[in-house]
Motif scaffolding. Structure first.
Motif, PDB file in Angstrom:
ATOM      1  N   ASP B   8      15.325  17.819 -42.556  1.00 23.42           N
ATOM      2  CA  ASP B   8      14.895  16.912 -41.435  1.00 23.42           C
ATOM      3  C   ASP B   8      13.652  17.040 -40.740  1.00 23.42           C
ATOM      4  OD1 ASP B   8      15.167  14.472 -40.518  1.00 23.42           O
ATOM      5  OD2 ASP B   8      16.567  15.044 -38.817  1.00 23.42           O
ATOM      6  N   ILE B   9      12.479  17.251 -41.557  1.00 21.51           N
ATOM      7  CA  ILE B   9      11.175  17.840 -41.077  1.00 21.51           C
ATOM      8  C   ILE B   9      10.525  16.501 -40.635  1.00 21.51           C
ATOM      9  CG2 ILE B   9       9.120  18.759 -41.925  1.00 21.51           C
ATOM     10  CD1 ILE B   9      11.382  20.628 -41.869  1.00 21.51           C
ATOM     11  N   TYR B  10       9.827  16.860 -39.569  1.00 28.06           N
ATOM     12  CA  TYR B  10       8.951  15.754 -38.806  1.00 28.06           C
ATOM     13  C   TYR B  10       7.733  16.602 -38.565  1.00 28.06           C
ATOM     14  CZ  TYR B  10      12.625  12.284 -38.012  1.00 28.06           C
ATOM     15  OH  TYR B  10      13.650  11.412 -38.161  1.00 28.06           O
ATOM     16  N   LYS B  11       6.525  15.802 -38.666  1.00 23.39           N
ATOM     17  CA  LYS B  11       5.360  16.276 -38.346  1.00 23.39           C
ATOM     18  C   LYS B  11       4.509  15.253 -37.668  1.00 23.39           C
ATOM     19  CE  LYS B  11       2.317  19.138 -37.361  1.00 23.39           C
ATOM     20  NZ  LYS B  11       2.173  20.479 -36.832  1.00 23.39           N
ATOM     21  N   THR B  12       4.130  15.262 -36.319  1.00 27.29           N
ATOM     22  CA  THR B  12       3.355  14.343 -35.641  1.00 27.29           C
ATOM     23  C   THR B  12       1.954  14.975 -35.169  1.00 27.29           C
ATOM     24  OG1 THR B  12       5.270  13.228 -35.018  1.00 27.29           O
ATOM     25  CG2 THR B  12       3.366  12.581 -34.009  1.00 27.29           C
ATOM     26  N   THR B  47       0.051  16.891 -48.413  1.00 24.58           N
ATOM     27  CA  THR B  47      -0.442  17.895 -48.182  1.00 24.58           C
ATOM     28  C   THR B  47       0.275  18.549 -46.955  1.00 24.58           C
ATOM     29  OG1 THR B  47      -2.589  17.347 -49.340  1.00 24.58           O
ATOM     30  CG2 THR B  47      -2.892  19.121 -47.559  1.00 24.58           C
ATOM     31  N   THR B  48       0.350  17.831 -46.095  1.00 32.27           N
ATOM     32  CA  THR B  48       1.051  18.380 -44.684  1.00 32.27           C
ATOM     33  C   THR B  48       2.372  19.109 -45.004  1.00 32.27           C
ATOM     34  OG1 THR B  48       0.298  16.338 -43.631  1.00 32.27           O
ATOM     35  CG2 THR B  48       1.765  17.565 -42.616  1.00 32.27           C
ATOM     36  N   LEU B  49       3.134  18.506 -46.273  1.00 35.33           N
ATOM     37  CA  LEU B  49       4.395  19.319 -46.483  1.00 35.33           C
ATOM     38  C   LEU B  49       4.010  20.526 -47.118  1.00 35.33           C
ATOM     39  CD1 LEU B  49       7.347  17.884 -46.083  1.00 35.33           C
ATOM     40  CD2 LEU B  49       7.129  17.213 -48.576  1.00 35.33           C
ATOM     41  N   LEU B  50       2.977  20.338 -47.823  1.00 31.92           N
ATOM     42  CA  LEU B  50       2.996  21.770 -48.744  1.00 31.92           C
ATOM     43  C   LEU B  50       2.323  22.893 -47.685  1.00 31.92           C
ATOM     44  CD1 LEU B  50       0.856  21.313 -51.928  1.00 31.92           C
ATOM     45  CD2 LEU B  50       3.008  21.838 -51.787  1.00 31.92           C
ATOM     46  N   GLY B  54       4.154  26.308 -46.869  1.00 34.00           N
ATOM     47  CA  GLY B  54       3.327  27.599 -46.839  1.00 34.00           C
ATOM     48  C   GLY B  54       3.302  28.274 -45.585  1.00 34.00           C
ATOM     49  N   GLY B  55       3.623  27.799 -44.401  1.00 36.55           N
ATOM     50  CA  GLY B  55       3.759  28.440 -43.127  1.00 36.55           C
ATOM     51  C   GLY B  55       2.170  28.169 -42.525  1.00 36.55           C
ATOM     52  N   LEU B  56       1.458  27.375 -43.170  1.00 25.53           N
ATOM     53  CA  LEU B  56       0.156  27.246 -42.466  1.00 25.53           C
ATOM     54  C   LEU B  56       0.295  26.202 -41.346  1.00 25.53           C
ATOM     55  CD1 LEU B  56      -2.198  26.802 -45.789  1.00 25.53           C
ATOM     56  CD2 LEU B  56      -1.719  28.990 -44.164  1.00 25.53           C
ATOM     57  N   ASP B  57       1.141  25.582 -41.489  1.00 25.82           N
ATOM     58  CA  ASP B  57       1.341  24.538 -40.437  1.00 25.82           C
ATOM     59  C   ASP B  57       2.935  24.491 -39.919  1.00 25.82           C
ATOM     60  OD1 ASP B  57       0.789  22.377 -38.705  1.00 25.82           O
ATOM     61  OD2 ASP B  57       0.196  21.030 -40.132  1.00 25.82           O
ATOM     62  N   ALA B  58       3.029  23.971 -38.751  1.00 24.31           N
ATOM     63  CA  ALA B  58       4.592  24.208 -38.198  1.00 24.31           C
ATOM     64  C   ALA B  58       5.127  22.753 -38.132  1.00 24.31           C
ATOM     65  CB  ALA B  58       4.396  24.970 -36.973  1.00 24.31           C
ATOM     66  N   PRO B  59       6.334  22.314 -38.604  1.00 24.37           N
ATOM     67  CA  PRO B  59       7.059  21.056 -38.389  1.00 24.37           C
ATOM     68  C   PRO B  59       7.251  20.651 -36.787  1.00 24.37           C
ATOM     69  CG  PRO B  59       8.765  22.594 -39.038  1.00 24.37           C
ATOM     70  CD  PRO B  59       7.393  23.361 -39.267  1.00 24.37           C
ATOM     71  N   ILE B  71      11.269  29.930 -41.471  1.00 26.74           N
ATOM     72  CA  ILE B  71       9.938  30.343 -41.226  1.00 26.74           C
ATOM     73  C   ILE B  71       9.312  29.881 -39.989  1.00 26.74           C
ATOM     74  CG2 ILE B  71       9.525  30.885 -43.860  1.00 26.74           C
ATOM     75  CD1 ILE B  71       7.754  28.266 -43.714  1.00 26.74           C
ATOM     76  N   SER B  72       9.818  28.922 -39.437  1.00 27.55           N
ATOM     77  CA  SER B  72       9.161  28.431 -38.122  1.00 27.55           C
ATOM     78  C   SER B  72       9.486  29.745 -37.131  1.00 27.55           C
ATOM     79  CB  SER B  72       9.680  26.997 -37.735  1.00 27.55           C
ATOM     80  OG  SER B  72      11.180  27.080 -37.608  1.00 27.55           O
ATOM     81  N   ARG B  73      10.468  30.449 -37.331  1.00 25.27           N
ATOM     82  CA  ARG B  73      10.680  31.594 -36.279  1.00 25.27           C
ATOM     83  C   ARG B  73       9.892  32.646 -36.457  1.00 25.27           C
ATOM     84  NH1 ARG B  73      17.071  31.539 -35.504  1.00 25.27           N
ATOM     85  NH2 ARG B  73      16.450  33.143 -34.080  1.00 25.27           N
ATOM     86  N   LEU B  74       8.998  32.682 -37.517  1.00 27.72           N
ATOM     87  CA  LEU B  74       8.124  33.912 -37.906  1.00 27.72           C
ATOM     88  C   LEU B  74       6.802  33.931 -36.892  1.00 27.72           C
ATOM     89  CD1 LEU B  74       8.226  34.129 -41.777  1.00 27.72           C
ATOM     90  CD2 LEU B  74       9.592  35.516 -40.017  1.00 27.72           C
ATOM     91  N   SER B  75       6.459  34.997 -36.617  1.00 28.63           N
ATOM     92  CA  SER B  75       5.032  34.958 -35.930  1.00 28.63           C
ATOM     93  C   SER B  75       3.925  34.790 -36.804  1.00 28.63           C
ATOM     94  CB  SER B  75       4.901  36.363 -35.296  1.00 28.63           C
ATOM     95  OG  SER B  75       4.926  37.470 -36.073  1.00 28.63           O
ATOM     96  N   ASP B  76       2.872  34.645 -36.095  1.00 29.22           N
ATOM     97  CA  ASP B  76       1.529  34.543 -37.053  1.00 29.22           C
ATOM     98  C   ASP B  76       1.265  35.526 -38.004  1.00 29.22           C
ATOM     99  OD1 ASP B  76      -1.098  32.894 -37.480  1.00 29.22           O
ATOM    100  OD2 ASP B  76      -1.908  34.594 -36.812  1.00 29.22           O
TER     101      ASP B  76
END
Lengths: 407, 229
Positions: B8-12, B47-50, B54-59, B71-76
């Motif tokens: 259930d991924i959202y990105k705004t 691209t946003t999904l990819l 890849g952890g380059l962007d967070a949902p 992976i959203s809990r991982l630090s930079d």
């Protein structure tokens, strides 16, 4: 590590012209800073050396109170105890006794106040090579009944070698000091004031003149290692009774010169500071450009697994390379130039030379090759280069990968 | 076995005056060894999904689990290490490091992982052999054609045996031959080393090779089908 070095070095040459301009700015700054400091330090060293050799020595020992009241009545008898203390100190290379007092010197109708310094000719010559400064006549020999006079006094009194100078003053405990001596030689020192004020007699003759047998007003010391001057002062103070003796370094004895050097040095440091600010902005501009224009590349590197800290190291090495290239080329060019000016000091002429002489200085500017100058300037410029990279390093730590990737 | 779970991924994006909803409630699972193409019109969120996988962007909302790890809990810093050891990226614009040669570019990630020198050399030789670029070993990227650069970029992504390869429009600028060579290599790696491939693409040639096609529209999954290859 090898990978960082390789990448940094190659990145530097992506824009050769820009890198060369930045390196050139560091090079010029180092060259100017090193040359300026070298000539300053060389001049100070020359001033100090003149003051030390021709006047005070590195350290002087007096009877207590002589420094504040420079009267012949504050003289002392140099006994075996003082000799043994000086002999025991490994840093003392030469100790020279003097008997100094002021008298009126006259010849014909002219009279002038002068300082008579009684010396042991052989020892004094070891200290300051006065014999080499004799421009007319010859140097004193111990026991010879003549005097050496500065060319300034000789000109004023119209004296030549062989003429007689009359000395009249006050001797030990108020006894009248009066005598006449033939002029054996006329000397010329770098310090113009000395030429106008100094008359040398043998210590034997000076003691007779001032009726001060066996007395001495100062022992001037030369040192094997001037850098250990203060430690030697402390050692001598410990060895000598402080109620009877005072042991002073040349900086205390010649406060005028010390302040003059400190004032000039401060001016030099302000000039250097301005120079450093210019370099800092030059390097900062380059590093900032090198960082901003590669933000996409940095973003890719982070995306594929390079940490920001690793990128920061990369950028740091680039700054280090720019700094090192500028510093090493600056020092490499400065060294032979300064070596030349050490051997052939810059001769000051005209009004500037007169000003030097007025301040009692030899009108020359020799260069100093003290490694401290090169190391100090090198480290300073290196730190400035590093400081100039702080903002780009901070940028690396916080820039947004996605934004940069979209560029 | 599902190795990538999008729940259930959202990105705004809220940088502009009007918020942009790039991804709207995507829930997808990717199995190990899949060869998947994400397709859809420009701006649909591929691209946003990819980037999020890849952890380059967070949902903005939702969870992304890779091999069970959120992976959203991982630090930079943890994300960088995670990408280094697990993910190979292929970008549309190649993005090779211009001051490094072909060999050095391919070795780059392996060197970050402190791999053995002999192993790196063998891997570089193997990949360049497959890509028919052995003669370009010591050439810098600016002396290569676009197709050659992208082949090196793919070799770089595959060099360290990543578990997942994320390729954003990898063939967009390539001719047929270059595309064929690249797809061939990726298919080989997928088969031999069980690497999981996810492409975002418009390219029919890529879609023809994919075993699964996920179609996005306005940030939502509107189609998800196995191709039967």
């Amino acid at each position: 590590m090898r990978q960082y070095l390789k990448l940094s070095w190659r990145n530097l040459w992506r824009n050769k012209r820009r890198t060369l301009i930045t390196v050139a700015s560091v090079f010029l700054a180092v060259l100017l800073a090193v040359c300026m400091r070298s000539l300053q330090k060389g001049t100070y060293a020359n001033m100090t050396s003149n003051a030390v050799r021709f006047s005070t020595g590195y350290i002087q020992i007096h009877a207590k109170g002589y420094q504040d009241n420079r009267s012949i009545n504050n003289s002392f008898e140099k006994g075996e105890m003082l000799d043994s203390v000086l002999t025991a100190n490994s840093n003392v290379s030469l100790s020279v006794p003097r008997l100094e007092s002021f008298v009126l010197a006259s010849s014909g109708n002219h009279t002038k106040g002068v300082q008579v310094t009684g010396i042991i000719p052989e020892l004094e010559n070891k200290m300051n090579n006065i014999s080499g400064r004799v421009t007319d006549g010859h140097y004193l020999t111990d026991g010879y009944d003549g005097l050496l006079v500065g060319d300034g006094i000789a000109n004023y009194l119209g004296l030549r070698v062989g003429d007689t100078m009359v000395l009249l003053g006050q001797g030990y405990h108020g006894i009248t000091a009066a005598a006449q001596f033939p002029v054996t030689g006329i000397f010329h020192f770098p310090d113009g004031r000395m030429n106008n004020a100094l008359v040398y007699l043998s210590l034997h003759n000076a003691r007779n003149l001032f009726a001060a047998p066996d007395l001495t007003t100062s022992m001037s010391l030369l040192l094997h290692d001037p850098a250990r001057q203060q430690a030697t002062v402390e050692q001598l103070r410990q060895a000598l009774d402080s109620n009877q003796w005072e042991v002073l370094n040349w900086q205390t004895l010649n406060k005028e010169l010390t302040q003059e050097i400190a004032g000039d040095n401060a001016g030099g440091i302000i000039m250097l500071f301005i120079l450093y600010v210019v370099i800092a902005f030059g390097v900062f501009g380059t590093m900032l450009m090198m960082t901003m224009e590669r933000s996409k590349e940095f973003a890719v590197m982070i995306a594929i697994g390079m940490r920001r800290s690793q990128l920061a190291i990369l950028l740091f090495f680039e700054t280090v390379f720019i700094g090192l290239l500028g510093i090493s080329s600056g020092v490499a060019v400065a060294l032979p130039v300064l070596l030349y000016f050490k051997i052939n000091p810059v001769k000051i002429t005209g009004t500037a030379a007169e000003m030097f002489i007025q301040f009692g200085l030899e009108p020359i500017m020799p260069a100093s090759l003290d490694p401290y100058i090169f190391v100090n300037q090198g480290i300073t410029v290196f730190l400035i280069s590093f400081a100039a990279s702080i903002y780009p390093l901070m940028y690396i730590g916080r820039f947004k990968i996605l934004g940069a990737l979209k560029k | 076995m599902t190795v990538i779970e999008l729940d259930d991924i959202y990105k705004t994006y809220t940088e502009s005056v009007v918020p942009v909803h790039a991804v709207n409630g995507v829930s997808v699972g990717i199995d190990k060894g899949e060869f998947t193409a994400i397709v859809g019109p420009s701006g649909c969120g591929k691209t946003t999904l990819l980037n999020m996988i890849g952890g380059l962007d967070a949902p903005t909302k939702g969870k992304i689990r890779i091999e069970g790890e959120d992976i959203s809990r991982l630090s930079d810093k943890q994300l960088v290490d995670f990408r280094l050891h697990n993910i190979g990226f292929v970008f549309q614009a190649y993005n090779l490091i211009p001051v490094l040669t072909v060999r050095e570019n391919i070795r780059f990630i392996m060197e970050l992982e402190h791999r053995d020198s002999k192993e790196m050399q063998q891997r570089v030789e193997y990949l360049l052999e497959k890509l028919d670029m052995k003669d370009k070993l010591n050439v810098r990227p600016k002396y290569l054609s676009g197709g050659q650069q992208q082949r090196v970029a793919v070799a770089r992504a595959l060099a360290s045996h990543p578990k997942f390869v994320l390729a954003d429009e990898p063939t967009a600028n390539l001719d047929s031959h270059a595309t064929e060579v690249l797809l061939e290599l990726m298919a080989t790696m997928n088969k031999e080393e069980e690497m999981t491939f996810i492409f975002s693409t418009h390219d029919q040639r890529v879609m023809d090779k994919a075993r699964r096609i996920i179609t996005l529209e306005d940030g939502k999954v509107v189609g998800d089908a196995k191709t039967g290859i």
